[in-house]
Design a protein around this motif. Structure first.
Motif, PDB file in Angstrom:
ATOM      1  N   ALA A  70       0.854  -1.174  -0.112  1.00  0.00           N
ATOM      2  CA  ALA A  70       0.057   0.114   0.160  1.00  0.00           C
ATOM      3  C   ALA A  70       0.648   1.288   0.175  1.00  0.00           C
ATOM      4  CB  ALA A  70      -0.920  -0.075   1.327  1.00  0.00           C
ATOM      5  N   ARG A  71       0.373   2.328  -0.472  1.00  0.00           N
ATOM      6  CA  ARG A  71       1.073   3.695  -0.837  1.00  0.00           C
ATOM      7  C   ARG A  71       0.584   4.743  -0.070  1.00  0.00           C
ATOM      8  NH1 ARG A  71       4.341   0.615  -0.827  1.00  0.00           N
ATOM      9  NH2 ARG A  71       5.616  -0.097  -2.342  1.00  0.00           N
ATOM     10  N   ASP A  72      -0.650   4.521   0.015  1.00  0.00           N
ATOM     11  CA  ASP A  72      -1.559   5.865   0.757  1.00  0.00           C
ATOM     12  C   ASP A  72      -1.181   5.901   2.194  1.00  0.00           C
ATOM     13  OD1 ASP A  72      -2.551   6.710  -1.933  1.00  0.00           O
ATOM     14  OD2 ASP A  72      -3.951   4.925  -1.833  1.00  0.00           O
ATOM     15  N   PHE A  73      -1.563   7.187   2.448  1.00  0.00           N
ATOM     16  CA  PHE A  73      -1.903   7.209   4.187  1.00  0.00           C
ATOM     17  C   PHE A  73      -0.300   6.992   4.657  1.00  0.00           C
ATOM     18  CE2 PHE A  73      -5.979   6.684   2.984  1.00  0.00           C
ATOM     19  CZ  PHE A  73      -6.515   7.807   3.384  1.00  0.00           C
ATOM     20  N   MET A  92       1.703   4.571   4.071  1.00  0.00           N
ATOM     21  CA  MET A  92       1.880   3.289   4.248  1.00  0.00           C
ATOM     22  C   MET A  92       3.274   2.842   3.875  1.00  0.00           C
ATOM     23  SD  MET A  92      -0.349   1.620   5.945  1.00  0.00           S
ATOM     24  CE  MET A  92      -0.771  -0.166   5.417  1.00  0.00           C
ATOM     25  N   GLU A  93       3.721   3.624   2.922  1.00  0.00           N
ATOM     26  CA  GLU A  93       4.925   3.032   2.052  1.00  0.00           C
ATOM     27  C   GLU A  93       6.150   2.985   3.120  1.00  0.00           C
ATOM     28  OE1 GLU A  93       3.423   5.889   1.117  1.00  0.00           O
ATOM     29  OE2 GLU A  93       5.029   7.349   0.090  1.00  0.00           O
ATOM     30  N   ASN A  94       6.085   3.850   4.207  1.00  0.00           N
ATOM     31  CA  ASN A  94       7.028   4.047   5.421  1.00  0.00           C
ATOM     32  C   ASN A  94       6.716   2.976   6.334  1.00  0.00           C
ATOM     33  OD1 ASN A  94       8.398   6.145   3.895  1.00  0.00           O
ATOM     34  ND2 ASN A  94       7.026   7.367   4.698  1.00  0.00           N
ATOM     35  N   LYS A  95       5.769   1.819   6.110  1.00  0.00           N
ATOM     36  CA  LYS A  95       5.442   1.108   7.389  1.00  0.00           C
ATOM     37  C   LYS A  95       5.650  -0.376   6.889  1.00  0.00           C
ATOM     38  CE  LYS A  95       1.621   2.800  10.509  1.00  0.00           C
ATOM     39  NZ  LYS A  95       0.395   2.993  10.788  1.00  0.00           N
ATOM     40  N   SER A  96       6.260  -1.080   7.707  1.00  0.00           N
ATOM     41  CA  SER A  96       6.402  -2.461   7.419  1.00  0.00           C
ATOM     42  C   SER A  96       5.427  -3.014   8.363  1.00  0.00           C
ATOM     43  CB  SER A  96       7.657  -2.927   8.008  1.00  0.00           C
ATOM     44  OG  SER A  96       7.902  -4.370   8.132  1.00  0.00           O
ATOM     45  N   LEU A  97       4.716  -4.272   7.872  1.00  0.00           N
ATOM     46  CA  LEU A  97       3.594  -4.998   8.618  1.00  0.00           C
ATOM     47  C   LEU A  97       4.041  -6.089   8.384  1.00  0.00           C
ATOM     48  CD1 LEU A  97       0.395  -3.201   7.303  1.00  0.00           C
ATOM     49  CD2 LEU A  97       1.586  -2.895   9.477  1.00  0.00           C
ATOM     50  N   PRO A  98       4.873  -7.003   9.172  1.00  0.00           N
ATOM     51  CA  PRO A  98       5.162  -8.144   9.093  1.00  0.00           C
ATOM     52  C   PRO A  98       4.215  -9.267   8.835  1.00  0.00           C
ATOM     53  CG  PRO A  98       6.050  -7.271  11.184  1.00  0.00           C
ATOM     54  CD  PRO A  98       5.079  -6.448  10.733  1.00  0.00           C
ATOM     55  N   SER A  99       4.693  -9.840   7.779  1.00  0.00           N
ATOM     56  CA  SER A  99       3.774 -11.188   7.159  1.00  0.00           C
ATOM     57  C   SER A  99       2.232 -10.584   6.908  1.00  0.00           C
ATOM     58  CB  SER A  99       3.777 -12.420   8.247  1.00  0.00           C
ATOM     59  OG  SER A  99       4.784 -12.882   8.456  1.00  0.00           O
ATOM     60  N   ASP A 100       2.148  -9.399   6.861  1.00  0.00           N
ATOM     61  CA  ASP A 100       0.885  -8.458   6.567  1.00  0.00           C
ATOM     62  C   ASP A 100      -0.184  -8.968   7.412  1.00  0.00           C
ATOM     63  OD1 ASP A 100      -0.042  -6.348   5.301  1.00  0.00           O
ATOM     64  OD2 ASP A 100      -1.087  -7.541   3.715  1.00  0.00           O
ATOM     65  N   GLY A 101       0.142  -9.213   8.603  1.00  0.00           N
ATOM     66  CA  GLY A 101      -0.736  -9.508   9.701  1.00  0.00           C
ATOM     67  C   GLY A 101      -1.561 -10.616   9.510  1.00  0.00           C
ATOM     68  N   VAL A 102      -0.943 -11.660   8.861  1.00  0.00           N
ATOM     69  CA  VAL A 102      -1.777 -13.068   8.942  1.00  0.00           C
ATOM     70  C   VAL A 102      -0.704 -14.292   8.777  1.00  0.00           C
ATOM     71  CG1 VAL A 102      -2.380 -12.921   6.477  1.00  0.00           C
ATOM     72  CG2 VAL A 102      -3.792 -14.485   7.925  1.00  0.00           C
ATOM     73  N   ILE A 103      -1.067 -15.254   9.561  1.00  0.00           N
ATOM     74  CA  ILE A 103      -0.072 -16.262   9.240  1.00  0.00           C
ATOM     75  C   ILE A 103      -0.802 -17.525   8.652  1.00  0.00           C
ATOM     76  CG2 ILE A 103       1.314 -17.795  10.602  1.00  0.00           C
ATOM     77  CD1 ILE A 103       1.636 -14.852  11.188  1.00  0.00           C
ATOM     78  N   ILE A 104       0.052 -18.061   7.729  1.00  0.00           N
ATOM     79  CA  ILE A 104      -0.668 -19.163   6.984  1.00  0.00           C
ATOM     80  C   ILE A 104      -0.001 -20.396   6.645  1.00  0.00           C
ATOM     81  CG2 ILE A 104      -2.397 -17.491   5.228  1.00  0.00           C
ATOM     82  CD1 ILE A 104      -0.373 -18.316   3.154  1.00  0.00           C
ATOM     83  N   GLY A 164     -10.588  -5.712  11.045  1.00  0.00           N
ATOM     84  CA  GLY A 164     -11.893  -5.629   9.555  1.00  0.00           C
ATOM     85  C   GLY A 164     -10.938  -5.029   8.452  1.00  0.00           C
ATOM     86  N   ALA A 165     -11.627  -4.527   7.531  1.00  0.00           N
ATOM     87  CA  ALA A 165     -11.040  -4.002   6.269  1.00  0.00           C
ATOM     88  C   ALA A 165      -9.959  -2.951   6.779  1.00  0.00           C
ATOM     89  CB  ALA A 165     -11.994  -3.504   5.356  1.00  0.00           C
ATOM     90  N   ARG A 166      -8.833  -3.047   6.064  1.00  0.00           N
ATOM     91  CA  ARG A 166      -7.677  -2.095   6.401  1.00  0.00           C
ATOM     92  C   ARG A 166      -7.962  -0.897   5.674  1.00  0.00           C
ATOM     93  NH1 ARG A 166      -2.104  -4.389   5.056  1.00  0.00           N
ATOM     94  NH2 ARG A 166      -2.667  -5.611   6.858  1.00  0.00           N
ATOM     95  N   ILE A 167      -8.270   0.219   6.578  1.00  0.00           N
ATOM     96  CA  ILE A 167      -8.838   1.168   6.182  1.00  0.00           C
ATOM     97  C   ILE A 167      -8.004   2.047   5.215  1.00  0.00           C
ATOM     98  CG2 ILE A 167      -9.777   3.714   6.761  1.00  0.00           C
ATOM     99  CD1 ILE A 167     -10.360   2.205   9.711  1.00  0.00           C
ATOM    100  N   GLN A 168      -6.710   2.086   5.172  1.00  0.00           N
ATOM    101  CA  GLN A 168      -5.964   2.726   4.366  1.00  0.00           C
ATOM    102  C   GLN A 168      -5.891   1.925   2.939  1.00  0.00           C
ATOM    103  OE1 GLN A 168      -5.284   1.493   7.395  1.00  0.00           O
ATOM    104  NE2 GLN A 168      -3.458   2.696   8.414  1.00  0.00           N
ATOM    105  N   GLU A 169      -6.260   0.821   2.701  1.00  0.00           N
ATOM    106  CA  GLU A 169      -6.305   0.231   1.331  1.00  0.00           C
ATOM    107  C   GLU A 169      -7.669   0.122   0.746  1.00  0.00           C
ATOM    108  OE1 GLU A 169      -3.874  -3.273   0.697  1.00  0.00           O
ATOM    109  OE2 GLU A 169      -2.743  -3.008   2.608  1.00  0.00           O
TER     110      GLU A 169
END
Ligand code: HXC
Length: 514
Positions: A61-64, A66-78, A132-137
């Protein structure tokens, strides 16, 4: 040496990601009585069986900012692992990473493991803990949910789908669990609602806590959205494992057969049903007296308690039980119990699990509330589900089987394969009191002693119809049996039904009264 260095590099990268949202966020998670996403998976699966995939996936994601934020594994383990040696696919949302919110890559990870589970024909377990839905995306998040719901639907009836609510599951996100087969909730941890307390306050001006709105108890007792209630995450994982032990991996297989065990000695079928037909008893005692080891795994225990559903084993084979519960509203069928039973019957049918139905009910619940709540439409679901089911269907009429209730509860007319009745069975259009009042009304009214005449007429009616022998004389039931013979008759019927083959007319799909 270069290889060792690369391995070390991998290990370092992994360890960093494995910290999820960081120490502080993990502490906050623990303070709420919650495990982290990976700890939950470890607690649920067989030891050392979990293989994680897509550890390195990140959002794009690039807005808000977000490009400077790291979200490890994007918040979900599979990944996948085993439970009692049987493979299962798993995803677990990590609330410590952006509140487990669902963005595009997060949803792609979930849909990847869903596709994998469907392709490999293994159960899917989803642990939900998300804002829920990631508001920034924006719409990418909504698209992600849509992709999940579509897969839930397409996989329905092919692989078992299990949802575990271990945190918030808010907004449209609730529809994924709602489309799955079994929903597990934990007291004080699960929160499930479409619109949260803040929206309700703004729109309706009402103050309500998350717990009152959509806590674990609410969904287990009031809405019927949850099938299993636990007091702790550990208890919940125990329930999931137990469920997995009963069901087959997919719709082309049968559940694993265990060793046969006799029921415990403490249950005596001859003594459970009271002599007085107006007195209640706990039908679970009857089930316990019939199933292997007296081991019954009840589903939706706290919802619509006038019907009991769940799994047990008969001669080692998983069997679904549907039983009217005389302890609760005399075991009537109403809107909620019809829903509960019909869905379970369809589950058993989809996954090759024979159904045993225990009947003792005065019929459908009368009254304006039920009529207006749609008892016609909901009640019809039971008829539809039994009629359509092609798995072995065995019925035992314990006591009352009146009116529409008699027909609906897996009667011969809906193609039960075997119908047995105890000598205490009363199979009639309605109860003796009601029947006598209608058909003998003139005689009762014109009598010198109407009460005495009514009693006489009730007795007359009882003698004629309140028994199993009229139905037996028509072949609507196959045998009148002593209660103590029940297990023997059922075991034999199960054995005989093992290769049951029935074909229904070709169609795209039927139209059950949803
Ligand atoms: C982005 C989110 C988020 C979201 C939480 N976070 N929800 N980020 N999108 N939807 C982030 C927070 O900003 C915070 O980030 C971190 O996750 C932890 O959240 P907190 O609010 O500090 O946690 P808590 O106090 O425990 O409250 C949890 C919560 C609350 C009740 C879930 O976060 C909340 O109300 N979130 C929004 C819920 C919501 O309205 N979602 C959209 C629903 S609509 P930092 O960086 O501060 O740690 C929807 C439509 C789907 O989902 C439709 C599909 C059909």
């Amino acid at each position: 040496m270069a290889v060792e260095k690369k391995i070390r590099e991998l290990q370092e990268k992994r360890s960093k990601i494995l910290l999820g949202g960081g120490v502080q966020a993990i502490e906050k998670q623990k303070a709420m009585g919650k495990r982290t996403a990976r700890e939950r998976i470890m607690a649920l699966l067989d030891k050392n069986s979990f293989n994680e995939y897509d550890l390195f996936v990140e959002h794009d994601a690039r807005d808000f900012d977000m490009e400077n934020k790291s979200l490890p594994s994007d918040g979900v383990i599979i990944g996948s692992g085993t439970i009692y040696g049987a493979p299962v696919a798993v995803f677990a949302q990590d609330f410590t990473v952006a509140g487990g919110s669902l963005g595009l890559m997060h949803s792609r990870k979930i849909t990847k493991i869903m596709d994998h589970a469907l392709k490999m024909r293994m159960p899917l377990i989803g642990i939900n803990d998300s804002g829920g839905a990631r508001i920034q995306e924006g719409v990418n998040s909504l698209a992600g949910y849509g992709e999940i719901f579509f897969r839930n639907t397409i996989s329905s009836g092919v692989i078992p789908q299990i949802s575990v609510i271990l945190g918030p599951c808010a907004g449209g996100a609730v529809y994924s669990p709602a489309l799955t087969d079994f929903v597990f909730v934990v007291d004080n941890i699960s929160k499930m609602f479409i619109t949260g307390p803040e929206v309700i306050k703004t729109v309706l001006g009402e103050e309500i806590s998350m717990e009152e709105l959509g806590g674990a108890r609410v969904h287990s007792e009031v809405t019927g959205n949850a099938h299993f209630f636990a007091k702790s995450e550990d208890e919940c994982f125990g329930q999931i494992k137990r469920l997995i032990s009963f069901i087959p991996r997919n719709n082309s297989l049968r559940a694993k057969v265990s060793e046969t065990h006799e029921p415990l000695n403490e249950y005596h079928l001859d003594k459970i049903v009271p002599d007085d037909p107006t007195l209640p008893y706990d039908v679970r005692d009857v089930i316990m007296a019939i199933v292997d080891k007296s081991d019954f795994f009840e589903i939706m225990e706290h919802y619509a308690r006038n019907i009991v559903i769940g799994f047990g084993r008969m001669g080692g084979r998983t069997t679904g039980f549907v039983a009217n519960q005389p302890l609760e509203m005399a075991g009537v069928l109403d809107v909620d119990s019809s829903d509960k039973a019909a869905r379970f019957i369809r589950y058993c049918d989809a996954f090759n699990i024979p159904i045993i139905t225990l009947v003792d009910l005065p019929g459908y619940l009368p009254g304006i509330d039920q009529e207006h709540a749609g008892v016609i439409r909901h009640g019809a679901k039971v008829l539809y589900a039994y009629s359509e089911a092609t798995v072995p269907k065995l019925t035992v009429i314990l006591r009352k089987a009146y009116g529409g209730g008699y027909i609906a509860m897996s009667s011969r007319h809906l193609r039960a394969d075997f119908v047995f009745a105890w000598p205490t069975a009363e199979i009639a259009v309605m109860g003796p009191e009601g029947a006598a009042n209608i058909i003998f009304r003139k005689e009762i009214m014109s009598s010198d002693d109407p009460d005495k005449t009514r009693k006489q007429k009730v007795e007359e009616y009882k003698a004629k119809f309140a028994n199993p022998y009229v139905a037996a004389s028509r072949g609507y039931i196959d045998a009148v049996i002593e209660p103590s013979e029940t297990r023997r008759f059922l075991l034999h019927a199960m054995q005989v039904s093992e290769n049951k083959t029935v074909t229904l007319p070709d169609k795209k799909h039927g139209l059950p009264p949803f």
